[in-house]
Design a protein around this motif. Structure first.
Motif: not given
Length: 297
Positions: A29-34, A90-93
């Motif tokens: 996911h890009p660098i932005q909050a959800s 940045h989120l990666m999983y």
């Protein structure tokens, strides 16, 4: 927690190789909050999620887990859950779905119900797992290793992935102080083995609990209770599951019509087979084959 039961999906997992029923991939996911969760959903497969970068939240109807890099969460079969990205980073999983019934060979029969049951018991392992940071670290590394092997698809990668999965399951059993993963009693397994073998032989013809209990010299009511205790599901549900597994195999390896296959997995009515198949896989037999053919292109 109140959950809107009309607003969740039975997610169908598409395997790159239908005969090797594990799917593992990376989500970024890009660098932005959800600020919103994804939809509630569930699936037959057991699921592991481990974070590589950033922070995310996994929510079940009973618990919320906030995960950071290196953390792992496990979701049992049919566990209702949803997730969302947390914070600005940045989120990666990694996500791993496994059809556990495909990996429970006869030597592991006593653990079949524990890992394929419809209860949410496996999700309770997350609380126990937090007591063992080294186990979390090991599972995290095993998931990364499985991802590398499946991505590279080197010669014999199936053996490596299978070995890593079995090591992961062994790790869970070893740290399970509360004995959430409860193996079938040895004496019960001995009683059920002939029944399971008989079911496999009878998938092409009617398979009634009265017939099999009589063959094994059991009262049918007693045998029904015995079967459910050992397998974690009713006799009928188990037979239907095995028929669908066989139908899936035939659809992918034979050139028979849907009507022929319905007869080869014990259905006298193709319409009944079609209805059960669609309920189990979320699509018609023809659509199932078409999707698999597209994936091979």
């Amino acid at each position: 927690m109140a959950v809107n039961l009309t607003a969740y999906d039975n997610e169908q997992v598409d395997y790159a190789d239908p005969n090797f029923r594990i799917k593992i991939w990376t989500i970024s996911h890009p660098i932005q909050a959800s600020i919103q969760y994804g939809p509630w959903h569930y699936h037959e497969e057991v699921e592991w999620i481990t974070v590589l970068k950033g922070t995310m939240t996994i929510e079940t109807t009973q618990q919320t887990y906030t995960l950071q890099a290196g953390d792992v969460v496990m979701l049992g079969s049919n566990e209702l859950h949803r997730s969302h990205k947390y914070g600005q980073s940045h989120l990666m999983y990694i996500v791993c779905h496994v059809d556990m019934s495909a990996f429970m060979d006869p030597s592991l029969l006593s653990y079949l119900a524990a890992f394929t049951g419809r209860s949410a018991n496996l999700t309770r392992l997350n609380d126990a797992l937090r007591k063992y940071p080294l186990s979390i670290q090991l599972i995290h590394e095993l998931l990364k290793q499985m991802l590398r092997e499946i991505t590279a698809r080197g010669r014999g990668y199936e053996f490596a992935v299978n070995a890593s999965l079995k090591k992961l399951l062994y790790t869970l059993v070893q740290m399970d102080d509360e004995q959430i993963i409860e193996p079938m009693d040895h004496h019960l397994a001995v009683k059920l083995r002939p029944a399971l073998a008989y079911i496999e032989q009878q998938l092409e013809s009617p398979c009634q609990i009265t017939d099999i209990s009589s063959k094994l010299n059991y009262n049918s009511s007693y045998f029904a209770k015995l079967f459910k205790k050992g397998m974690g599901m009713t006799f009928t549900s188990y037979v239907q599951m095995r028929r669908m597994k066989r139908a899936e195999q035939l659809l992918l390896t034979e050139t028979c019509s849907v009507t022929e296959i319905s007869g080869r997995v014990g259905f006298t009515s193709p319409a009944q087979f079609y209805q059960l198949f669609k309920r189990h896989f979320g699509c018609s037999p023809r659509q199932f084959v078409e999707k698999r053919n597209i994936q091979k292109m």
